[in-house]
Design a protein around this motif. Structure first.
Motif, PDB file in Angstrom:
ATOM      1  N   VAL A  54      -5.772   5.390  -4.327  1.00  0.00           N
ATOM      2  CA  VAL A  54      -5.544   4.434  -5.694  1.00  0.00           C
ATOM      3  C   VAL A  54      -6.594   4.042  -6.124  1.00  0.00           C
ATOM      4  N   GLY A  55      -7.535   3.675  -5.166  1.00  0.00           N
ATOM      5  CA  GLY A  55      -9.014   3.153  -5.742  1.00  0.00           C
ATOM      6  C   GLY A  55      -9.775   4.025  -6.436  1.00  0.00           C
ATOM      7  N   GLY A  56      -9.681   5.347  -5.896  1.00  0.00           N
ATOM      8  CA  GLY A  56     -10.408   6.431  -6.715  1.00  0.00           C
ATOM      9  C   GLY A  56      -9.931   6.548  -8.065  1.00  0.00           C
ATOM     10  N   ILE A  57      -8.765   6.567  -7.962  1.00  0.00           N
ATOM     11  CA  ILE A  57      -8.064   6.864  -9.605  1.00  0.00           C
ATOM     12  C   ILE A  57      -8.436   5.762 -10.554  1.00  0.00           C
ATOM     13  N   ILE A  58      -8.491   4.501 -10.043  1.00  0.00           N
ATOM     14  CA  ILE A  58      -8.965   3.164 -10.617  1.00  0.00           C
ATOM     15  C   ILE A  58     -10.406   3.348 -11.106  1.00  0.00           C
ATOM     16  N   VAL A  59     -11.230   3.869 -10.101  1.00  0.00           N
ATOM     17  CA  VAL A  59     -12.731   3.824 -10.282  1.00  0.00           C
ATOM     18  C   VAL A  59     -12.840   5.032 -10.988  1.00  0.00           C
ATOM     19  N   GLY A  60     -12.335   5.914 -10.966  1.00  0.00           N
ATOM     20  CA  GLY A  60     -12.494   7.411 -11.716  1.00  0.00           C
ATOM     21  C   GLY A  60     -12.123   7.050 -13.306  1.00  0.00           C
ATOM     22  N   CYS A  61     -11.174   6.516 -13.389  1.00  0.00           N
ATOM     23  CA  CYS A  61     -10.750   6.360 -15.024  1.00  0.00           C
ATOM     24  C   CYS A  61     -11.871   5.300 -15.438  1.00  0.00           C
ATOM     25  N   THR A  62     -12.081   4.173 -14.849  1.00  0.00           N
ATOM     26  CA  THR A  62     -13.212   3.140 -15.380  1.00  0.00           C
ATOM     27  C   THR A  62     -14.629   3.945 -15.522  1.00  0.00           C
ATOM     28  N   GLY A  97       7.934  -4.399  -1.670  1.00  0.00           N
ATOM     29  CA  GLY A  97       7.305  -4.490  -0.245  1.00  0.00           C
ATOM     30  C   GLY A  97       6.825  -3.182   0.176  1.00  0.00           C
ATOM     31  N   LYS A  98       7.704  -2.123  -0.077  1.00  0.00           N
ATOM     32  CA  LYS A  98       7.193  -0.721   0.414  1.00  0.00           C
ATOM     33  C   LYS A  98       6.419  -0.197  -0.542  1.00  0.00           C
ATOM     34  N   LEU A  99       6.473  -0.526  -1.904  1.00  0.00           N
ATOM     35  CA  LEU A  99       5.444   0.131  -2.805  1.00  0.00           C
ATOM     36  C   LEU A  99       4.022  -0.566  -2.553  1.00  0.00           C
ATOM     37  N   TRP A 100       3.892  -1.595  -2.070  1.00  0.00           N
ATOM     38  CA  TRP A 100       2.783  -2.442  -1.791  1.00  0.00           C
ATOM     39  C   TRP A 100       2.150  -1.493  -0.449  1.00  0.00           C
ATOM     40  N   GLN A 101       3.233  -1.405   0.385  1.00  0.00           N
ATOM     41  CA  GLN A 101       2.767  -0.954   1.602  1.00  0.00           C
ATOM     42  C   GLN A 101       2.332   0.656   1.517  1.00  0.00           C
ATOM     43  N   VAL A 102       2.894   1.430   0.521  1.00  0.00           N
ATOM     44  CA  VAL A 102       2.285   2.738  -0.041  1.00  0.00           C
ATOM     45  C   VAL A 102       1.035   2.703  -0.365  1.00  0.00           C
ATOM     46  N   THR A 103       0.814   1.497  -1.206  1.00  0.00           N
ATOM     47  CA  THR A 103      -0.316   1.591  -1.915  1.00  0.00           C
ATOM     48  C   THR A 103      -1.705   1.202  -0.995  1.00  0.00           C
ATOM     49  N   LYS A 104      -1.073   0.475   0.171  1.00  0.00           N
ATOM     50  CA  LYS A 104      -2.134   0.123   1.267  1.00  0.00           C
ATOM     51  C   LYS A 104      -2.566   1.348   1.854  1.00  0.00           C
ATOM     52  N   GLU A 105      -1.718   2.249   2.072  1.00  0.00           N
ATOM     53  CA  GLU A 105      -1.927   3.425   3.183  1.00  0.00           C
ATOM     54  C   GLU A 105      -2.674   4.402   2.375  1.00  0.00           C
ATOM     55  N   HIS A 106      -2.537   4.193   0.655  1.00  0.00           N
ATOM     56  CA  HIS A 106      -3.001   5.495  -0.102  1.00  0.00           C
ATOM     57  C   HIS A 106      -4.396   4.638  -0.725  1.00  0.00           C
ATOM     58  N   LYS A 107      -4.717   3.576  -0.249  1.00  0.00           N
ATOM     59  CA  LYS A 107      -5.676   2.828  -0.952  1.00  0.00           C
ATOM     60  C   LYS A 107      -7.095   3.746  -1.260  1.00  0.00           C
ATOM     61  N   GLY A 132       1.697   4.616 -10.923  1.00  0.00           N
ATOM     62  CA  GLY A 132       2.509   5.650 -11.050  1.00  0.00           C
ATOM     63  C   GLY A 132       2.626   6.414  -9.777  1.00  0.00           C
ATOM     64  N   TYR A 133       1.205   6.745  -9.354  1.00  0.00           N
ATOM     65  CA  TYR A 133       1.168   7.568  -8.000  1.00  0.00           C
ATOM     66  C   TYR A 133       1.929   6.924  -6.719  1.00  0.00           C
ATOM     67  N   SER A 134       1.906   5.529  -6.594  1.00  0.00           N
ATOM     68  CA  SER A 134       2.294   4.998  -5.721  1.00  0.00           C
ATOM     69  C   SER A 134       3.872   4.980  -5.569  1.00  0.00           C
ATOM     70  N   VAL A 135       4.494   4.801  -6.921  1.00  0.00           N
ATOM     71  CA  VAL A 135       5.925   5.054  -7.106  1.00  0.00           C
ATOM     72  C   VAL A 135       6.370   6.432  -6.723  1.00  0.00           C
ATOM     73  N   VAL A 136       5.607   7.320  -7.018  1.00  0.00           N
ATOM     74  CA  VAL A 136       5.937   8.763  -6.760  1.00  0.00           C
ATOM     75  C   VAL A 136       6.037   9.195  -5.267  1.00  0.00           C
ATOM     76  N   VAL A 137       4.931   8.495  -4.534  1.00  0.00           N
ATOM     77  CA  VAL A 137       4.909   8.705  -3.195  1.00  0.00           C
ATOM     78  C   VAL A 137       6.015   7.808  -2.362  1.00  0.00           C
ATOM     79  N   ALA A 138       6.317   6.748  -2.805  1.00  0.00           N
ATOM     80  CA  ALA A 138       7.513   5.998  -2.514  1.00  0.00           C
ATOM     81  C   ALA A 138       8.613   6.700  -2.363  1.00  0.00           C
ATOM     82  N   LYS A 139       8.817   7.199  -3.608  1.00  0.00           N
ATOM     83  CA  LYS A 139      10.272   7.836  -3.573  1.00  0.00           C
ATOM     84  C   LYS A 139      10.389   9.195  -2.970  1.00  0.00           C
ATOM     85  N   LYS A 140       9.117   9.988  -2.811  1.00  0.00           N
ATOM     86  CA  LYS A 140       9.349  10.852  -1.711  1.00  0.00           C
ATOM     87  C   LYS A 140       9.494  10.727  -0.465  1.00  0.00           C
TER      88      LYS A 140
END
Length: 450
Positions: free
Chosen positions: A25-33, A12-22, A439-447
């Motif tokens: 996160v979106g930039g990483i996905i779009v950039g790699c694609t 739940g927290k991971l999902w929350q972090v992902t939304k906060e840094h969307k 991976g980025y979201s996991v790192v942020v959540a742990k911090k």
């Protein structure tokens, strides 16, 4: 338990972090694609062209003793040639002319060797259970792919035909030498018989002597055939030895004569040859019983060839395929000579029993039979060798048909390259982006936990 709690991640927290840094996160996905998609369009196009060929064993076109002798000479009865053909298509003889043509005028240091070219530009496959080979070539343009696929098959056909005809020509050359000797022996024996008949005025023996002559003639026919086999096999042995550079004989080098299965098959061949000689006293060669015995004998000779080849396979696995085939040919020829010699000795022993009964006739009659027998044997040997030589000449002409092209190399559609696969590369880029963003979201959540 405390360690597991510390290491666990609250989804739940991971999902929350992902939304906060969307945005990130979106930039990483779009950039790699995007990077993957651009890469897919930047990569050079590649095209594939396929040629379908069919192999066949020329020995299937021949029957009886000729097929057995050809099998001993070429090793074709021991294994399917398909795998050997596939490897030969990757040889320097086949590929170097293609590489030279493609890289003409380019930096020599960038020119690949045959092994590297085959690995990157060729995909040669055999459909299991068939004698079909597909040669798929890759090129930078449709024309280049078609050229590579077509020339691989063309160069292989040229190489195979030249090599086969060279071997057959050498075999014919060795046989011709033995034919000249046999012709002289036949003429000399015929002249001695004619001179004796004239001198003693013996032209038509009585009925009892005719019966004895018929029995002896049956054995003479078998003896002549066996001597012909020895001479033909010796020619095949000499060809293999010549190409191997006087290497040790196959049977001695691999203890083939001590092999129990080889000894058993050779014993069966000897027994069948004696049986065949006996049948010839009663029937002609066209009689079903004689034909059946000849077929069984041909099968035994094929069994001997297969078993000897298997012994060489198990004892010389480290050799290259060309050397292995020559060693097999050498060993099979020597085993055939041994079997034919043992059979001749057994048939001669039976003939001696008949001649002991003939010895009661006057000396002139006995000499008449002996000279007639000698003349017939040597004439048959000469005739058999001539036939064998002609069969090899026919085989030489047939070698170019050993590989038949079923489907010519196709010209690929320029609008449909086989590579790069843009959709697949873009999908891989998207997946990599998702994994990186996770991976980025996991790192942020742990911090945030610390």
């Amino acid at each position: 338990m405390d360690l597991e709690k510390e290491e666990s991640i609250d989804l739940g927290k991971l999902w929350q972090v992902t939304k906060e840094h969307k945005k990130i996160v979106g930039g990483i996905i779009v950039g790699c694609t995007a990077i993957a998609t651009i890469t897919a369009f930047v990569l050079p196009k590649q095209y594939e062209s396929t040629t379908l060929v069919q192999t066949r064993s020329a020995s299937k076109e021949m029957g009886g003793q000729a097929a057995a002798m050809l099998a001993a000479a070429t090793g074709s009865s021991t294994a399917s040639p398909t795998n050997n053909y596939m490897e030969l298509m990757k040889s320097r003889t086949v590929l170097d002319p293609i590489i030279d043509e493609l890289y003409e005028g380019k930096d020599p240091e960038k020119k690949p060797d045959a092994a590297g070219f085959a690995k990157s530009n060729l995909d040669i496959k055999n459909t299991k259970g068939t004698n079909l080979i597909t040669v798929t070539a890759k090129g930078k343009t449709p024309e280049e792919a078609q050229q590579i696929s077509r020339e691989v098959v063309d160069n292989f056909l040229t190489m195979q035909t030249n090599n086969s005809q060279q071997t057959q020509s050498l075999l014919v050359q060795f046989l011709n030498g033995r034919i000249e000797e046999a012709k002289q022996d036949s003429d000399d024996a015929a002249q001695k018989f004619a001179d004796f008949s004239r001198e003693h005025k013996l032209y038509s023996p009585d009925d009892q002597l005719k019966q004895a002559i018929t029995q002896v003639s049956a054995y003479d026919k078998s003896i002549a055939d066996l001597q012909s086999q020895q001479k033909a096999a010796q020619a095949q042995y000499d060809v293999a030895t010549n190409k191997l550079g006087q290497q040790k004989s196959g049977s001695k080098a691999y203890n083939i004569n001590d092999n129990g299965t080889v000894q058993s098959i050779r014993g069966q061949i000897v027994a069948k040859e004696v049986e065949l000689a006996g049948l010839r006293q009663k029937y002609t060669d066209n009689h079903p019983t004689v034909i059946s015995a000849q077929q069984q004998l041909a099968e035994l000779q094929s069994d001997l060839s297969r078993e000897v080849s298997a012994v060489v396979d198990s004892s010389a696995a480290s050799l290259n395929s060309a050397q292995m085939e020559l060693l097999k040919n050498q060993a099979v020829a020597e085993a055939s000579i041994g079997a034919a010699k043992a059979s001749e000795d057994a048939v001669r022993a039976k003939k001696d029993e008949i001649e002991q009964d003939i010895s009661k006739y006057p000396d002139e009659m006995v000499t008449y039979i002996q000279l007639k027998s000698d003349a017939e044997i040597k004439k048959t040997i000469y005739t058999n060798l001539v036939q064998q030589c002609e069969q090899n000449k026919i085989q030489e002409a047939m070698e170019s048909m050993d590989i038949q092209v079923i489907d010519e190399a196709n010209l690929p559609d320029e609008k449909k390259p086989s590579a790069p696969k843009k959709k697949l590369i873009a999908a891989i880029g998207f997946i990599i982006g998702v994994l990186l963003s996770l991976g980025y979201s996991v790192v942020v959540a742990k911090k945030q936990d610390y």
